[in-house]
Design a protein around this motif. Structure first.
Motif, PDB file in Angstrom:
ATOM      1  N   MET A   1       0.833  -1.179   0.000  1.00 40.46           N
ATOM      2  CA  MET A   1       0.000   0.000   0.000  1.00 40.46           C
ATOM      3  C   MET A   1       0.881   1.247   0.000  1.00 40.46           C
ATOM      4  O   MET A   1       1.922   1.275   0.636  1.00 40.46           O
ATOM      5  CB  MET A   1      -0.899   0.011   1.230  1.00 40.46           C
ATOM      6  CG  MET A   1      -1.940  -1.065   1.250  1.00 40.46           C
ATOM      7  SD  MET A   1      -2.940  -0.926   2.736  1.00 40.46           S
ATOM      8  CE  MET A   1      -4.437  -1.624   2.158  1.00 40.46           C
ATOM      9  N   HIS A   4      -1.137   6.963   0.761  1.00 42.41           N
ATOM     10  CA  HIS A   4      -2.590   6.964   0.916  1.00 42.41           C
ATOM     11  C   HIS A   4      -3.111   5.822   0.064  1.00 42.41           C
ATOM     12  O   HIS A   4      -2.563   5.522  -0.984  1.00 42.41           O
ATOM     13  CB  HIS A   4      -3.214   8.274   0.414  1.00 42.41           C
ATOM     14  CG  HIS A   4      -2.894   9.448   1.268  1.00 42.41           C
ATOM     15  ND1 HIS A   4      -3.547   9.713   2.441  1.00 42.41           N
ATOM     16  CD2 HIS A   4      -1.974  10.427   1.133  1.00 42.41           C
ATOM     17  CE1 HIS A   4      -3.064  10.822   2.979  1.00 42.41           C
ATOM     18  NE2 HIS A   4      -2.091  11.275   2.203  1.00 42.41           N
ATOM     19  N   ALA A   5      -4.157   5.180   0.506  1.00 44.39           N
ATOM     20  CA  ALA A   5      -4.680   4.051  -0.255  1.00 44.39           C
ATOM     21  C   ALA A   5      -6.197   4.093  -0.263  1.00 44.39           C
ATOM     22  O   ALA A   5      -6.821   4.480   0.723  1.00 44.39           O
ATOM     23  CB  ALA A   5      -4.204   2.740   0.349  1.00 44.39           C
ATOM     24  N   ARG A  16     -10.822   6.231   1.485  1.00 45.72           N
ATOM     25  CA  ARG A  16      -9.404   6.560   1.405  1.00 45.72           C
ATOM     26  C   ARG A  16      -8.813   6.522   2.802  1.00 45.72           C
ATOM     27  O   ARG A  16      -9.291   7.203   3.713  1.00 45.72           O
ATOM     28  CB  ARG A  16      -9.250   7.954   0.807  1.00 45.72           C
ATOM     29  CG  ARG A  16      -7.831   8.338   0.593  1.00 45.72           C
ATOM     30  CD  ARG A  16      -7.746   9.655  -0.100  1.00 45.72           C
ATOM     31  NE  ARG A  16      -6.349  10.064  -0.160  1.00 45.72           N
ATOM     32  CZ  ARG A  16      -5.937  11.151  -0.728  1.00 45.72           C
ATOM     33  NH1 ARG A  16      -6.801  11.959  -1.296  1.00 45.72           N
ATOM     34  NH2 ARG A  16      -4.658  11.447  -0.726  1.00 45.72           N
ATOM     35  N   VAL A  22      -2.742   3.294   6.929  1.00 44.05           N
ATOM     36  CA  VAL A  22      -2.024   2.388   6.035  1.00 44.05           C
ATOM     37  C   VAL A  22      -0.866   1.733   6.777  1.00 44.05           C
ATOM     38  O   VAL A  22      -0.656   0.515   6.686  1.00 44.05           O
ATOM     39  CB  VAL A  22      -1.526   3.140   4.778  1.00 44.05           C
ATOM     40  CG1 VAL A  22      -0.606   2.254   3.956  1.00 44.05           C
ATOM     41  CG2 VAL A  22      -2.703   3.609   3.941  1.00 44.05           C
TER      42      VAL A  22
END
Length: 92
Positions: A1, A4-5, A16, A22
């Motif tokens: 990841m 930001h994912a 998000r 994350v």
């Protein structure tokens, strides 16, 4: 990841995740089971639990602390948790 994912939740929503979330997901995934006071804040854990990405077991433990000049021992409650990845939520 990445930093930001975007993650798709089991109900179809796409959310998000922040950088802290994350990092927490990656740390929990590496450890398998992650315990309190190992570097992840309670706020991050609560947010991930609310999204359904992790399963958390919350409990209160009584710890003894020393106060004052004469070393009076007192007990106080301390919130502890154990987190595991919710495998069904992160396979999407």
């Amino acid at each position: 990841m990445a930093a930001h994912a975007k993650v798709q939740l089991p109900d179809g929503r796409v959310v998000r995740l922040t950088e802290a979330q994350v990092r927490a997901i990656n740390a929990i995934r590496r450890a398998g089971t992650y315990h309190a006071y190992d570097g992840i804040s309670r706020a991050t854990i609560r947010a991930l639990e609310r999204l359904g990405l992790i399963t958390v077991e919350w409990r209160t433990a009584w710890v003894e602390t020393c106060h004052g000049y004469r070393g009076v021992w007192k007990q106080r409650p301390q919130l502890e948790w154990t987190a595991r990845i919710n495998k069904g939520a992160l396979t999407r």
